[in-house]
Scaffold this motif. Sequence first.
Motif, PDB file in Angstrom:
ATOM      1  N   UNK A  39      32.918  18.587  18.136  1.00 52.19           N
ATOM      2  CA  UNK A  39      32.261  19.520  17.326  1.00 52.19           C
ATOM      3  C   UNK A  39      32.854  20.164  16.170  1.00 52.19           C
ATOM      4  N   UNK A  40      34.114  19.881  16.069  1.00 54.55           N
ATOM      5  CA  UNK A  40      35.143  20.457  14.851  1.00 54.55           C
ATOM      6  C   UNK A  40      34.235  20.048  13.639  1.00 54.55           C
ATOM      7  N   UNK A  44      34.616  22.493   7.112  1.00 53.51           N
ATOM      8  CA  UNK A  44      35.196  23.859   7.276  1.00 53.51           C
ATOM      9  C   UNK A  44      36.526  23.723   7.560  1.00 53.51           C
ATOM     10  N   UNK A  45      37.048  22.849   8.090  1.00 51.81           N
ATOM     11  CA  UNK A  45      38.468  22.643   8.379  1.00 51.81           C
ATOM     12  C   UNK A  45      39.435  22.206   7.107  1.00 51.81           C
ATOM     13  N   UNK A  46      38.835  21.433   6.355  1.00 55.27           N
ATOM     14  CA  UNK A  46      39.247  21.182   5.159  1.00 55.27           C
ATOM     15  C   UNK A  46      39.516  22.512   4.175  1.00 55.27           C
ATOM     16  N   UNK A 100      40.858  28.794  12.376  1.00 57.77           N
ATOM     17  CA  UNK A 100      41.510  27.410  13.027  1.00 57.77           C
ATOM     18  C   UNK A 100      41.265  27.261  14.324  1.00 57.77           C
ATOM     19  N   UNK A 101      41.554  28.303  15.240  1.00 53.93           N
ATOM     20  CA  UNK A 101      41.341  28.345  16.586  1.00 53.93           C
ATOM     21  C   UNK A 101      40.220  27.969  16.851  1.00 53.93           C
ATOM     22  N   UNK A 109      33.115  32.438  20.404  1.00 60.89           N
ATOM     23  CA  UNK A 109      33.701  33.520  19.748  1.00 60.89           C
ATOM     24  C   UNK A 109      34.606  33.830  18.824  1.00 60.89           C
ATOM     25  N   UNK A 110      35.476  32.871  18.906  1.00 62.26           N
ATOM     26  CA  UNK A 110      36.734  32.885  17.686  1.00 62.26           C
ATOM     27  C   UNK A 110      36.075  32.507  16.571  1.00 62.26           C
TER      28      UNK A 110
END
Length: 204
Positions: A39-40, A44-46, A100-101, A109-110
């Motif tokens: 699901x990452x 958004x990660x980039x 990131x986490x 939550x994070x």
Amino acid sequence: MADTMRKAVTSFTDVVFPVSQTKRNGQNQHMLNKGNDYLSNLPLQMTLYFNVFYFPLWFISVIVSLEAKYSSLVTLYKIILIAVLIVMTIVELIRLYLGYLGNLTEKVPELAGFWLLTVLLQFPLIMFLLFNEAAIILPMERAVHIVMFIFILFEIFIGYFAIRIMVNYQVTKFHMQQFSDIEDIRQEHIEMQTMLNTESRYTR
């Protein structure tokens, strides 16, 4: 304290990112057909990845600009800009860590904490630095603020949909796990009943 914060953020997430019954049913079918997916969120990660590398450049540029114009500022704006810079630096470090986490480990939550810090703190502060002409905005300063503004704006929109998808998936997974547990109990009951019937036949 940490557990309380996680529960509070989770409750807020349930309100802001509600799960509809139609999406849940569609998600059920998708999970049954394809199994568990990652699901990452890649966009958004980039964005977070480039933001991490851009942040030191932004910080150095803002410090240099503040030093160059410091003597021209009134006392009030000297205090305000220093306070804003300190708050933004601390929040940015926490925000990127939570992003990131939350995104890589698929923790709602994070990721929700990252999104809240972005919307409630970083967005208003970068707007203040970018559009408050009383702060004597230098050309280099405006340029780095515009890039940071684009990062933050993009993370707000992408982060919202990333959290919504993650919440939908995890709620669906929870309900499917309950259904699976019920099926396991039924199967055990059937097997136990079959064993009892077999034993009773041998006894006769």
